[in-house]
Design an enzyme around this catalytic site. Structure first.
Site, mmCIF file in Angstrom:
data_model
loop_
_atom_site.group_PDB
_atom_site.id
_atom_site.type_symbol
_atom_site.label_atom_id
_atom_site.label_comp_id
_atom_site.label_asym_id
_atom_site.label_seq_id
_atom_site.Cartn_x
_atom_site.Cartn_y
_atom_site.Cartn_z
ATOM 1 C CG ASN A 1 -1.312 1.176 -7.877
ATOM 2 O OD1 ASN A 1 -1.223 2.389 -7.735
ATOM 3 N ND2 ASN A 1 -0.658 0.539 -8.825
ATOM 4 C CE LYS A 2 3.135 3.341 -7.883
ATOM 5 N NZ LYS A 2 4.153 2.464 -8.509
ATOM 6 C CG ASP A 3 -2.328 2.799 0.206
ATOM 7 O OD1 ASP A 3 -1.598 3.797 0.055
ATOM 8 O OD2 ASP A 3 -3.505 2.869 0.625
ATOM 9 C CB ALA B 1 3.998 2.047 0.672
ATOM 10 C CB THR C 1 5.318 5.506 -4.200
ATOM 11 O OG1 THR C 1 4.910 4.723 -5.320
ATOM 12 C CG2 THR C 1 6.145 4.626 -3.264
#
Length: 353
Positions: free
Chosen positions: A54-56, A59, A86
């Site tokens: 989910n950090k895409d 970012a 991340t």
């Protein structure tokens, strides 16, 4: 609406680069792991993002905003503190866009995550995990120091960046609302920086204030007590093994007002639950996904869910980042975790001589 890319203009049904694949992840029903639970249970499968987490989302959102504001240019170095996900997302985006990237990680991060960061061209600083957040050796302080020392650097600072929340408010929240046709009653999400649960929770609460937003915290973290009392209690802090969840500080990227309850879970139970998800659902997920399933177990026993509940759990990342940890029998045994619970479900290896 997707922008018209060069590929589309030239008549190709293709993506211009990997970044256009971020978001729009599937909602998948959980069947065997929740078959005895009240309600209908789904997971938001964030490993479907190209960077496998989910950090895409945060970012890309933060870097795009920095470009729009003129905070970074072609000579910039992106710097961040990360448990690994991340950092990988930023490294991937930096690689595509042509920036340099430096990531400070905790020594608790798996070697798999560290190797993946290196493969994306990031310079990695591995910092001791069990030190205070304000210790000069902590990954928070190392990233901050590097951002001050390196010319033309951009410090993402996800723990104290409101864009962390906004990324999920703009994308993940609306996706879940649409995918459940507005019928969601409970959101379950691990809480680390807090951007995911806060952004989704804020959006869902605006749609229906009765939706319950439940954070998953780790034993050894300060978040649950702070949420309930407003007190930062250092006596709550002790080492734990789950990566990317819980905190020894209070991130401003957590909107505690939209969270109804925190459920604490343990290291061993969460590790077994991740393996159970892989064996029973065919979903190869990370440590915090196991923590979410353990929270579901505990919440169901406490009769939180009803027969008509529609529950969505955020499965944050992919299991490939934990091969040397929760998916390793040797590591599990070294932690004192019994592997008997999932041993029968795991296939054995037989060598032919």
């Amino acid at each position: 609406m997707q922008p018209i890319t060069l590929c589309m203009k030239q008549g190709f049904n293709a993506h211009e680069n990997i970044l256009s694949l971020i978001g729009k992840t599937p909602l998948i029903r959980l069947n065997k792991t929740t078959k005895d639970f009240n309600g209908t249970h789904f997971c938001k499968y964030e490993a479907h993002n190209p960077g496998h987490s989910n950090k895409d989302r945060i970012a890309l959102h933060i870097i795009n905003k920095a470009e729009e504001s003129g905070l970074i240019d072609k000579h910039s170095t992106i710097i961040e503190t990360s448990s690994g996900n991340t950092g990988f997302s930023l490294s991937m985006i930096a690689m595509v866009k042509g920036y340099k990237c430096i990531v400070a990680v905790s020594s608790k991060s798996s070697i798999d995550k560290i190797d993946m960061l290196k493969s994306m061209g990031a310079k990695v600083y591995v910092c001791p995990a069990n030190v205070a957040a304000d210790d000069s050796r902590s990954y928070y302080q190392v990233a901050k120091r590097l951002s001050e020392e390196i010319k033309d650097s951009f410090y993402v600072n996800q723990y104290f960046n409101d864009l962390n929340i906004d990324a999920h408010y703009q994308t993940t929240g609306p996706e879940i609302w649409e995918q459940t046709n507005g019928k969601i009653t409970h959101l379950i999400a691990s809480s680390g920086t807090g951007g995911t649960i806060s952004g989704i929770g804020r959006f869902l609460k605006e749609k229906n204030k009765n939706i319950k937003i439940i954070g998953v915290d780790a034993f050894g973290s300060v978040l649950k007590k702070f949420h309930e009392t407003g007190e930062f209690d250092e006596s709550e802090i002790y080492p734990y093994r789950i990566e990317g969840m819980g905190k020894n500080l209070i991130p401003t990227s957590t909107d505690f007002k939209v969270i109804d309850h925190y459920e604490k879970v343990g290291d061993e139970e969460s590790a077994h639950c991740a393996r159970e998800i892989a064996c029973k659902e065919g979903l190869f997920v990370g440590y915090t996904s196991g923590a979410c399933l353990q929270a579901l177990n505990q919440l169901n026993k406490n009769n939180i869910f009803e027969s008509d509940s529609v529950v969505v759990s955020i499965f944050c990342d992919h299991g490939s980042r934990y091969m040397s940890k929760i998916y390793s029998d040797q590591w599990m045994e070294e932690q004192g975790f019994s592997i008997n619970r999932t041993k029968e479900q795991f296939s054995s290896i037989e060598y032919i001589k």
